[in-house]
Design a protein around this motif. Structure first.
Motif, PDB file in Angstrom:
ATOM      1  N   LEU A  86       0.834  -1.205   0.000  1.00  0.00           N
ATOM      2  CA  LEU A  86       0.000   0.000   0.000  1.00  0.00           C
ATOM      3  C   LEU A  86       0.867   1.254   0.000  1.00  0.00           C
ATOM      4  CD1 LEU A  86      -2.767   1.365   0.171  1.00  0.00           C
ATOM      5  CD2 LEU A  86      -2.656   1.105   2.666  1.00  0.00           C
ATOM      6  N   ARG A  87       1.917   1.253   0.825  1.00  0.00           N
ATOM      7  CA  ARG A  87       2.804   2.421   0.928  1.00  0.00           C
ATOM      8  C   ARG A  87       3.520   2.716  -0.387  1.00  0.00           C
ATOM      9  NH1 ARG A  87       8.185   1.380   4.151  1.00  0.00           N
ATOM     10  NH2 ARG A  87       8.636   0.411   2.120  1.00  0.00           N
ATOM     11  N   ASP A  88       4.078   1.699  -1.017  1.00  0.00           N
ATOM     12  CA  ASP A  88       4.938   1.902  -2.180  1.00  0.00           C
ATOM     13  C   ASP A  88       4.198   1.786  -3.512  1.00  0.00           C
ATOM     14  OD1 ASP A  88       7.029   2.176  -0.403  1.00  0.00           O
ATOM     15  OD2 ASP A  88       7.734   0.121  -0.624  1.00  0.00           O
ATOM     16  N   SER A  89       3.297   0.808  -3.609  1.00  0.00           N
ATOM     17  CA  SER A  89       2.632   0.533  -4.878  1.00  0.00           C
ATOM     18  C   SER A  89       1.307   1.257  -5.016  1.00  0.00           C
ATOM     19  CB  SER A  89       2.409  -0.974  -5.040  1.00  0.00           C
ATOM     20  OG  SER A  89       3.635  -1.675  -4.903  1.00  0.00           O
ATOM     21  N   GLY A  90       0.720   1.660  -3.887  1.00  0.00           N
ATOM     22  CA  GLY A  90      -0.468   2.499  -3.955  1.00  0.00           C
ATOM     23  C   GLY A  90      -1.787   1.769  -4.016  1.00  0.00           C
ATOM     24  N   TYR A  91      -1.828   0.490  -3.640  1.00  0.00           N
ATOM     25  CA  TYR A  91      -3.104  -0.217  -3.580  1.00  0.00           C
ATOM     26  C   TYR A  91      -3.052  -1.263  -2.464  1.00  0.00           C
ATOM     27  CZ  TYR A  91      -0.698  -3.817  -6.371  1.00  0.00           C
ATOM     28  OH  TYR A  91       0.194  -4.766  -6.835  1.00  0.00           O
ATOM     29  N   GLN A  92      -4.214  -1.677  -2.038  1.00  0.00           N
ATOM     30  CA  GLN A  92      -4.324  -2.524  -0.846  1.00  0.00           C
ATOM     31  C   GLN A  92      -4.411  -3.998  -1.212  1.00  0.00           C
ATOM     32  OE1 GLN A  92      -7.258  -1.076   1.833  1.00  0.00           O
ATOM     33  NE2 GLN A  92      -6.700  -2.460   3.478  1.00  0.00           N
ATOM     34  N   VAL A  93      -3.684  -4.810  -0.456  1.00  0.00           N
ATOM     35  CA  VAL A  93      -3.780  -6.268  -0.575  1.00  0.00           C
ATOM     36  C   VAL A  93      -3.900  -6.844   0.830  1.00  0.00           C
ATOM     37  CG1 VAL A  93      -2.422  -6.335  -2.703  1.00  0.00           C
ATOM     38  CG2 VAL A  93      -1.268  -6.632  -0.504  1.00  0.00           C
ATOM     39  N   ASP A  94      -4.367  -8.088   0.922  1.00  0.00           N
ATOM     40  CA  ASP A  94      -4.460  -8.782   2.200  1.00  0.00           C
ATOM     41  C   ASP A  94      -3.178  -9.546   2.486  1.00  0.00           C
ATOM     42  OD1 ASP A  94      -7.109  -7.955   2.372  1.00  0.00           O
ATOM     43  OD2 ASP A  94      -7.853  -9.797   1.409  1.00  0.00           O
ATOM     44  N   ALA A  95      -2.881  -9.743   3.753  1.00  0.00           N
ATOM     45  CA  ALA A  95      -1.715 -10.549   4.124  1.00  0.00           C
ATOM     46  C   ALA A  95      -1.827 -11.961   3.579  1.00  0.00           C
ATOM     47  CB  ALA A  95      -1.558 -10.563   5.634  1.00  0.00           C
ATOM     48  N   ASP A  96      -3.053 -12.471   3.431  1.00  0.00           N
ATOM     49  CA  ASP A  96      -3.250 -13.827   2.899  1.00  0.00           C
ATOM     50  C   ASP A  96      -2.856 -13.947   1.426  1.00  0.00           C
ATOM     51  OD1 ASP A  96      -4.160 -14.694   5.317  1.00  0.00           O
ATOM     52  OD2 ASP A  96      -6.290 -14.590   4.793  1.00  0.00           O
ATOM     53  N   GLN A  97      -2.654 -12.824   0.771  1.00  0.00           N
ATOM     54  CA  GLN A  97      -2.222 -12.849  -0.624  1.00  0.00           C
ATOM     55  C   GLN A  97      -0.703 -12.908  -0.756  1.00  0.00           C
ATOM     56  OE1 GLN A  97      -5.221  -9.333  -1.585  1.00  0.00           O
ATOM     57  NE2 GLN A  97      -4.359 -10.125  -3.494  1.00  0.00           N
ATOM     58  N   VAL A  98      -0.007 -12.868   0.358  1.00  0.00           N
ATOM     59  CA  VAL A  98       1.459 -12.830   0.362  1.00  0.00           C
ATOM     60  C   VAL A  98       2.016 -14.214   0.687  1.00  0.00           C
ATOM     61  CG1 VAL A  98       3.503 -11.810   1.449  1.00  0.00           C
ATOM     62  CG2 VAL A  98       1.439 -10.418   1.093  1.00  0.00           C
ATOM     63  N   VAL A  99       2.994 -14.654  -0.100  1.00  0.00           N
ATOM     64  CA  VAL A  99       3.738 -15.876   0.190  1.00  0.00           C
ATOM     65  C   VAL A  99       5.218 -15.513   0.221  1.00  0.00           C
ATOM     66  CG1 VAL A  99       4.322 -18.222  -0.559  1.00  0.00           C
ATOM     67  CG2 VAL A  99       2.012 -17.319  -0.938  1.00  0.00           C
ATOM     68  N   VAL A 100       5.862 -15.758   1.353  1.00  0.00           N
ATOM     69  CA  VAL A 100       7.282 -15.460   1.529  1.00  0.00           C
ATOM     70  C   VAL A 100       8.101 -16.645   1.031  1.00  0.00           C
ATOM     71  CG1 VAL A 100       9.079 -14.820   3.183  1.00  0.00           C
ATOM     72  CG2 VAL A 100       6.729 -14.015   3.521  1.00  0.00           C
ATOM     73  N   THR A 101       9.107 -16.361   0.221  1.00  0.00           N
ATOM     74  CA  THR A 101       9.867 -17.411  -0.451  1.00  0.00           C
ATOM     75  C   THR A 101      11.364 -17.293  -0.147  1.00  0.00           C
ATOM     76  OG1 THR A 101      10.085 -16.025  -2.429  1.00  0.00           O
ATOM     77  CG2 THR A 101       8.215 -17.554  -2.344  1.00  0.00           C
ATOM     78  N   ASN A 102      12.089 -18.368  -0.440  1.00  0.00           N
ATOM     79  CA  ASN A 102      13.539 -18.381  -0.256  1.00  0.00           C
ATOM     80  C   ASN A 102      14.199 -17.615  -1.399  1.00  0.00           C
ATOM     81  OD1 ASN A 102      14.339 -20.398   2.099  1.00  0.00           O
ATOM     82  ND2 ASN A 102      12.542 -21.240   1.047  1.00  0.00           N
ATOM     83  N   GLY A 103      14.219 -16.308  -1.267  1.00  0.00           N
ATOM     84  CA  GLY A 103      14.729 -15.444  -2.315  1.00  0.00           C
ATOM     85  C   GLY A 103      13.694 -15.204  -3.393  1.00  0.00           C
ATOM     86  N   GLY A 104      13.921 -14.178  -4.185  1.00  0.00           N
ATOM     87  CA  GLY A 104      12.989 -13.859  -5.265  1.00  0.00           C
ATOM     88  C   GLY A 104      12.927 -14.939  -6.322  1.00  0.00           C
TER      89      GLY A 104
END
Length: 404
Positions: A86-104
């Motif tokens: 939201l801060r950088d890209s300017g739109y809202q997403v839910d935490a459930d839409q995020v998957v943290v991975t071992n590097g990009g």
């Protein structure tokens, strides 16, 4: 190897990472005592900011970080990434839409494993990051390259993309700021490409890992903000490696529609499970914190960007557009081919051969354009110390002019 020991077709069709190969050879030469200037790896030479390191050190001593976390990542880190979006890209997403991975890279790999069936096509604007076509192949897909040279700023037109689209096209990759060229797509082009993808029911994979590294008043444009309707077919890839000088910490992520994020977590559960807890705690500190250190690094990169562009353009036969983003210069070197170069009068018939000569004779490590779908070019990372940059450019200048 005996016939029964044959490796799989899928691994045999994949090329090694050219950037890592160049970096490995340069490091091996250094280990043997050769003074090599490395322009190969896309790795900031800055240390990770001290406040992030302090958080990680404290995390090592906390027993709660000695255990598994949820496969998709620490809940507080996923929430922080949603807030950062939201801060950088300017739109809202839910935490459930995020998957943290071992590097990009893992995020890139997982996306195509989830999206593609055999024969599906992915449009990849070229020059491209060297791993994109290979991860598409590993998923059974076909990479479709659309080349745009320096004469059009290394960015495609929608007409070029449309000519490459077929009934098997499943997705397009958008990487702005770009590795390897440093090109930044304009807001108008990002909007046009997003609208084209929307109308043709294509997934958009937006690799935004260099988002904060732009110069001369140019800014990253976010397709998810410009076209809210695209978000249901948008997957954003990012990580802490480039922005926070955290390449070795191995924390990336994807932001995707809910069902795709669930699928990525399912896949990751059978691959690696969660990312290291300590690295996630460090990433949480980075993502949730201010961008002050990033601004300082960007200022240093800006100085190096101007220095390397000027130095390359001062070499006869080299033409280098000034990059607007990331930390790479991507000069055209076609005029150096098929002519004697260096004290030994060596002749290169391709940019791959030229890169090999620069390494062995001038002790400069650059990556050939062939690795990025762009023969006739070389990629130079300027994420190295100022004095090394100047020394390496002087070596190249002297080597090229040795026959004159």
């Amino acid at each position: 190897m005996a016939s029964w020991q044959n490796l799989s077709d899928r691994i045999n069709i994949v090329s090694p990472s050219a950037t890592l190969a160049v970096d490995s050879k340069a490091k091996a030469m250094k280990a043997s005592g050769v003074d090599v200037i490395g322009f190969g790896a896309g790795e900031p030479n800055f240390p990770t900011p001290q406040n992030i390191v302090n958080v990680a050190a404290a995390a090592c001593l906390d027993p709660k970080n000695h255990r598994y976390t949820p496969t998709a990542g620490l809940p507080e880190l996923r929430e922080a990434i949603a807030t950062k979006t939201l801060r950088d890209s300017g739109y809202q997403v839910d935490a459930d839409q995020v998957v943290v991975t071992n590097g990009g890279k893992q995020a890139v790999y997982e996306v195509f494993q989830i999206l593609l069936n055999d024969g599906d096509e992915v449009i990849i604007p070229a020059p491209f990051w060297t791993s994109y076509p290979e991860v598409v192949k590993l998923a059974g897909g076909n990479p479709v390259e659309v080349f745009s040279g320096h004469e059009q700023g290394f960015v495609p037109t929608v007409e070029q993309l449309e000519r490459a689209r077929t009934n098997r096209t499943k997705a397009i990759i958008l990487n702005s700021p770009s590795n390897p060229t440093g090109a930044v797509w304009s807001e108008e082009l990002v909007r046009e490409v997003g609208q084209w993808a929307l109308e043709n029911h294509l997934w958009v994979i937006s690799d935004e890992i260099y988002e904060h590294l732009t110069y001369d008043g140019v800014h990253t444009s976010y397709v998810g903000a410009l076209l809210p309707a695209i978000r249901e077919q948008l997957i954003v890839l990012n990580g802490v490696a480039k922005t926070y000088a955290m390449t070795g910490w191995r924390v990336g992520w994807m932001v995707a529609p809910h069902e795709l994020a669930k699928a990525a977590s399912k896949l990751q559960g059978h691959m690696t499970s969660n990312v290291s807890n300590v690295s996630q705690r460090a990433a949480l500190c980075a993502v949730a914190g201010p961008l002050d250190e990033v601004a300082h690094m960007r200022e240093a990169f800006d100085i190096r960007r101007k220095a390397i562009s000027s130095a390359l353009n001062a070499i006869p036969g080299v033409s280098c557009p000034v990059p607007q983003g990331a930390f790479y210069a991507f000069p055209n070197v076609e005029a150096l081919l098929n002519k004697p170069l260096g004290p030994q009068g060596s002749v290169a018939t391709s940019s791959a051969e030229l890169a090999a000569l620069l390494l062995t004779e001038a002790h400069i490590a650059a990556v050939p354009g062939e690795a990025f779908g762009a023969p006739g070019y070389l990629r130079f990372s300027y994420a190295l110390a100022d004095e090394d940059l100047a020394k390496g450019m002087q070596r190249m200048h002297d080597w090229v002019l040795a026959q004159q």
